[in-house]
Motif scaffolding. Structure first.
Motif, mmCIF file in Angstrom:
data_model
loop_
_atom_site.group_PDB
_atom_site.id
_atom_site.type_symbol
_atom_site.label_atom_id
_atom_site.label_comp_id
_atom_site.label_asym_id
_atom_site.label_seq_id
_atom_site.Cartn_x
_atom_site.Cartn_y
_atom_site.Cartn_z
ATOM 1 N N SER A 52 0.808 -1.224 0.000
ATOM 2 C CA SER A 52 0.000 0.000 0.000
ATOM 3 C C SER A 52 0.841 1.273 0.000
ATOM 4 N N LYS A 55 4.968 3.570 -4.695
ATOM 5 C CA LYS A 55 4.575 4.544 -5.705
ATOM 6 C C LYS A 55 5.085 4.093 -7.069
ATOM 7 N N ILE A 80 -3.905 -3.114 -4.805
ATOM 8 C CA ILE A 80 -3.501 -1.734 -4.516
ATOM 9 C C ILE A 80 -4.019 -0.779 -5.587
ATOM 10 N N ASP A 81 -4.098 0.493 -5.241
ATOM 11 C CA ASP A 81 -4.714 1.499 -6.115
ATOM 12 C C ASP A 81 -3.974 1.687 -7.433
ATOM 13 N N ILE A 82 -2.650 1.562 -7.416
ATOM 14 C CA ILE A 82 -1.877 1.874 -8.627
ATOM 15 C C ILE A 82 -1.582 0.638 -9.479
ATOM 16 N N TYR A 83 -2.274 -0.464 -9.212
ATOM 17 C CA TYR A 83 -1.964 -1.702 -9.931
ATOM 18 C C TYR A 83 -2.049 -1.531 -11.445
ATOM 19 N N GLU A 84 -3.086 -0.873 -11.944
ATOM 20 C CA GLU A 84 -3.250 -0.719 -13.388
ATOM 21 C C GLU A 84 -2.080 0.040 -14.010
#
Length: 322
Positions: A52, A55, A80-84
């Motif tokens: 998490s 960056k 996690i939010d930035i996976y894409e």
């Protein structure tokens, strides 16, 4: 410009990857490590983050864990939010080696080539090896290199097939251990090892006194100051002990020396070995995969077919095509 890499994992796979990067002089910037559960602040002087906290500031994210945990790691990253944003940057160790231009350090995939209803594991779960009983002679001859304090393979070869065992190990603990088998007529033990050169050699024992196995080259888990042991070449051993005889099985657990000794066996002028079973130790060397690939290629060239591959125990069994 240096590529920036992040590494998922802080265990032995990561350590071997770092040693390989240093050995091959790969010019990269290691930014940070990732762990599912962060117990330490740093690893090899680089910060450790949970998933998490990472960056999108790297070029590659290398998954450096065993196959057992890879699916869980990918699940953690997908959450996690930035996976894409980062999913195209996620690579395996082998994929990274190819990207870095070192295809030779990716283990070749050797298929099972020898199929037989005679295959069976001989010995304990820990110390056993797979052999083909259908290829054995009436009273099989076994050369067993690297004994330690575990001879379940050798004893079961005797009990099942009345094998004649020639066992070799220069390690002090192994020599003491084998004293109890002096009366066994099927076991001949010799307190020296096998090497490319004959005579005295420096031999490094484990720092942990609970362990047994030593090696001809030192590494982190072995003592810095060696002892002196006797070594003999393969050709000397054969000519002194089994000249003119067919060797049914060669078993090797010799802590990395197999990369030197297997070519000696295969290139000997009178190679009568039917089966070779070996524990490979590529994990001990930064270029270990390359070393293993060369041996696997030579085994194939000399008509030794893969009969069994126990990846968990690092052992492989080969049978010579008739």
């Amino acid at each position: 410009m240096k590529k920036r890499i992040a590494i998922y994992g802080t265990g032995s796979y990561s350590e071997r990857l770092l040693k390989w990067i240093q050995y091959r002089n790969i010019d990269v910037d290691i930014c940070f490590f990732i762990q599912s559960k962060v117990d330490e602040l740093s690893f090899f002087d680089r910060p450790i983050y949970s998933c998490s906290k990472i960056k999108d500031d790297f070029d590659y994210l290398i998954i450096a864990v065993s196959d057992k945990y890879k699916l869980q790691v990918l699940d953690n990253l997908e959450a996690i939010d930035i996976y894409e944003k980062i999913k195209e940057k996620i690579v395996s160790i082998d994929e990274f080696k190819i990207l870095a231009g070192w295809n030779e350090d990716v283990l070749v995939d050797v298929p099972i080539q020898w199929v037989s209803d005679g295959l069976e594991k001989v010995g304990s779960d820990y110390g056993g090896y797979w052999i083909d009983r259908n290829v054995l002679g009436e009273k099989p001859i076994v050369l067993s290199f690297g004994i330690g304090e575990e001879i379940s393979f050798d004893l079961e070869m005797i009990n099942k097939f009345d094998a004649q065992i020639y066992a070799f190990d220069p390690t002090p603990k192994a020599i003491h251990f084998m004293e109890q088998y002096k009366a066994n007529e099927n076991i001949s033990f010799f307190p020296y090892g096998i090497a490319k050169e004959e005579g005295e050699a420096s031999f490094y024992l484990p720092k942990n006194k609970e362990y047994v196995s030593g090696a001809l080259d030192t590494r982190e888990e072995l003592e810095v100051i060696p002892i002196t042991v006797q070594m003999k070449t393969y050709s000397s051993i054969v000519s002194e002990l089994v000249a003119g005889s067919t060797i049914d099985v060669i078993k090797m657990d010799i802590e990395g020396s197999e990369f030197d000794i297997i070519p000696e066996i295969l290139n000997s002028k009178d190679n009568s070995v039917k089966q070779i079973v070996v524990e490979f130790h590529e994990r001990f060397y930064p270029d270990g995969i390359s070393k293993k690939n060369k041996v696997l290629k030579l085994l194939n060239e000399k008509s030794y077919l893969l009969a069994y591959n126990d990846e968990k125990e690092f052992t492989m069994s080969f049978v010579k095509r008739k």
